[in-house]
Design a protein around this motif. Structure first.
Motif, mmCIF file in Angstrom:
data_model
loop_
_atom_site.group_PDB
_atom_site.id
_atom_site.type_symbol
_atom_site.label_atom_id
_atom_site.label_comp_id
_atom_site.label_asym_id
_atom_site.label_seq_id
_atom_site.Cartn_x
_atom_site.Cartn_y
_atom_site.Cartn_z
ATOM 1 N N ARG A 85 0.832 -1.203 0.000
ATOM 2 C CA ARG A 85 0.000 0.000 0.000
ATOM 3 C C ARG A 85 0.867 1.254 0.000
ATOM 4 N N HIS A 86 0.310 2.334 -0.571
ATOM 5 C CA HIS A 86 1.041 3.596 -0.557
ATOM 6 C C HIS A 86 0.401 4.614 0.378
ATOM 7 N N LEU A 87 -0.769 4.309 0.949
ATOM 8 C CA LEU A 87 -1.438 5.210 1.881
ATOM 9 C C LEU A 87 -1.749 4.456 3.168
ATOM 10 N N HIS A 88 -1.253 4.981 4.280
ATOM 11 C CA HIS A 88 -1.452 4.349 5.583
ATOM 12 C C HIS A 88 -2.110 5.356 6.520
ATOM 13 N N ASP A 89 -3.297 5.039 7.012
ATOM 14 C CA ASP A 89 -4.066 5.908 7.903
ATOM 15 C C ASP A 89 -4.100 5.246 9.279
ATOM 16 N N ILE A 90 -3.493 5.896 10.279
ATOM 17 C CA ILE A 90 -3.257 5.263 11.567
ATOM 18 C C ILE A 90 -3.841 6.128 12.684
ATOM 19 N N CYS A 91 -4.454 5.471 13.673
ATOM 20 C CA CYS A 91 -5.029 6.189 14.805
ATOM 21 C C CYS A 91 -4.839 5.371 16.075
ATOM 22 N N GLU A 107 -10.051 9.976 18.693
ATOM 23 C CA GLU A 107 -10.146 10.233 17.260
ATOM 24 C C GLU A 107 -9.477 11.532 16.819
ATOM 25 N N HIS A 108 -8.940 12.304 17.761
ATOM 26 C CA HIS A 108 -8.393 13.609 17.409
ATOM 27 C C HIS A 108 -6.869 13.629 17.334
ATOM 28 N N LEU A 109 -6.275 12.466 17.192
ATOM 29 C CA LEU A 109 -4.837 12.338 16.941
ATOM 30 C C LEU A 109 -4.665 11.279 15.866
ATOM 31 N N GLY A 110 -4.072 11.651 14.732
ATOM 32 C CA GLY A 110 -3.954 10.695 13.631
ATOM 33 C C GLY A 110 -2.655 10.863 12.862
ATOM 34 N N TYR A 111 -2.266 9.777 12.221
ATOM 35 C CA TYR A 111 -1.023 9.754 11.445
ATOM 36 C C TYR A 111 -1.327 9.225 10.041
ATOM 37 N N THR A 112 -0.883 9.962 9.045
ATOM 38 C CA THR A 112 -1.038 9.536 7.654
ATOM 39 C C THR A 112 0.337 9.453 7.011
ATOM 40 N N TYR A 113 0.690 8.266 6.544
ATOM 41 C CA TYR A 113 1.970 8.062 5.873
ATOM 42 C C TYR A 113 1.705 7.748 4.401
#
Length: 293
Positions: free
Chosen positions: A142-148, A160-166
């Protein structure tokens, strides 16, 4: 140096020039809104400190600390960086922790009651990951990683108000014709704008027309062109060094694997009582190595 019509967006200088200036913030707002896909809708942003880190000049990263206003009037912070992948997990935690801790007022903790703003981290990576297994993303291509933050047992979101997108562009391989979504088109241009000859048909009167207009090499001043050329050379040099190191490591790994296989064969041949000369011939190990088995 051969000059392309458009700059490489993933060179530190041009990344800052295109995405890190107030006059071009509409481009960054569109990119972020496309990445968030409706989870957040930014209507305005303020650059708090372009490159506030300053802790390690060897990092070679472009980092923006943004105060954003959403379509519901809410305020939230975003840290966006174009970075090398080494230690990026720990750096992500460090940067978001700093964004959170810096919100605390001095001497008024009781009145403040930890009323922190939302914080999001976006990283755009265009280099292969290191061999540090603790720093690797899920290796599913994958090229999009959505992490919480979530409960380990159920997957239910804890906060839900802290997130990381790689965004790992090394795994993005679509052609422009294969890009069906705006997000894909953004990823394509982040990776490939420097190879384009002109604005493709169908992208007129879109944010990409603005992107093409501000990313032309000839639109840079002479001083900016010199700075870009130097930054581009550094990128090429870094890629060459990393490629050489990776290939050298792979070669060492293959050699070590072949030696371990030869040692295992030698052990079995010795256990079977095979002649010493025959073991030497078939394994190509030294006599000393075989004697130690």
């Amino acid at each position: 140096m051969d000059k392309n019509r458009y700059v490489d967006l993933l060179v530190d200088f041009s990344f800052k020039k295109i995405f890190g200036t107030d006059t071009n913030k509409a481009v960054l707002i569109d990119l972020l809104n496309t990445i968030f896909e409706g989870k957040k809708v930014i209507i305005d942003l303020v650059y708090n400190k372009n490159e506030h880190h300053g802790d390690n000049q060897e990092e070679g990263t472009a980092i923006f600390d943004l105060l954003c206003t959403g379509d519901k009037g809410e305020k939230f912070l975003i840290e966006i960086q174009h970075s090398k992948p080494s230690n990026f997990k720990k750096r992500s935690i460090f940067y978001t922790s700093r964004l959170i801790s810096e919100q605390a007022p001095k001497g008024k903790m009781k009145e403040w009651a930890y009323n922190i703003s939302e914080v999001y981290f976006v990283a755009i990576m265009d280099q292969k990951e290191t061999n540090d297994t603790a720093d690797k993303l899920i290796s599913d291509g994958r090229h999009l990683h959505d992490i919480c933050l979530c409960y380990r047992s159920t997957g239910e979101i804890f906060y839900e108000h802290l997130g990381y997108t790689y965004i790992d562009l090394t795994n993005f391989a679509l052609t422009l014709e294969q890009c069906s979504s705006k997000l894909d088109k953004w990823f394509y241009h982040l990776k490939n704008l420097q190879n384009m000859a002109s604005l493709p048909n169908g992208l007129e009167k879109t944010i990409f027309e603005l992107l093409y207009s501000i990313a032309e090499y000839t639109k840079l001043s002479k001083e900016e062109q010199d700075m870009y050329d130097e930054a581009l050379k550094r990128k090429w040099d870094n890629v060459a060094v990393m490629t050489e190191a990776r290939e050298s490591g792979e070669a060492r790994g293959r050699a070590e694997g072949e030696r371990n296989k030869a040692l295992e064969i030698a052990r079995k041949m010795k256990a079977d009582g095979q002649p010493f000369e025959l073991i030497l011939k078939f394994t190509e190990l030294s006599a000393e190595e075989i004697e130690k088995l």
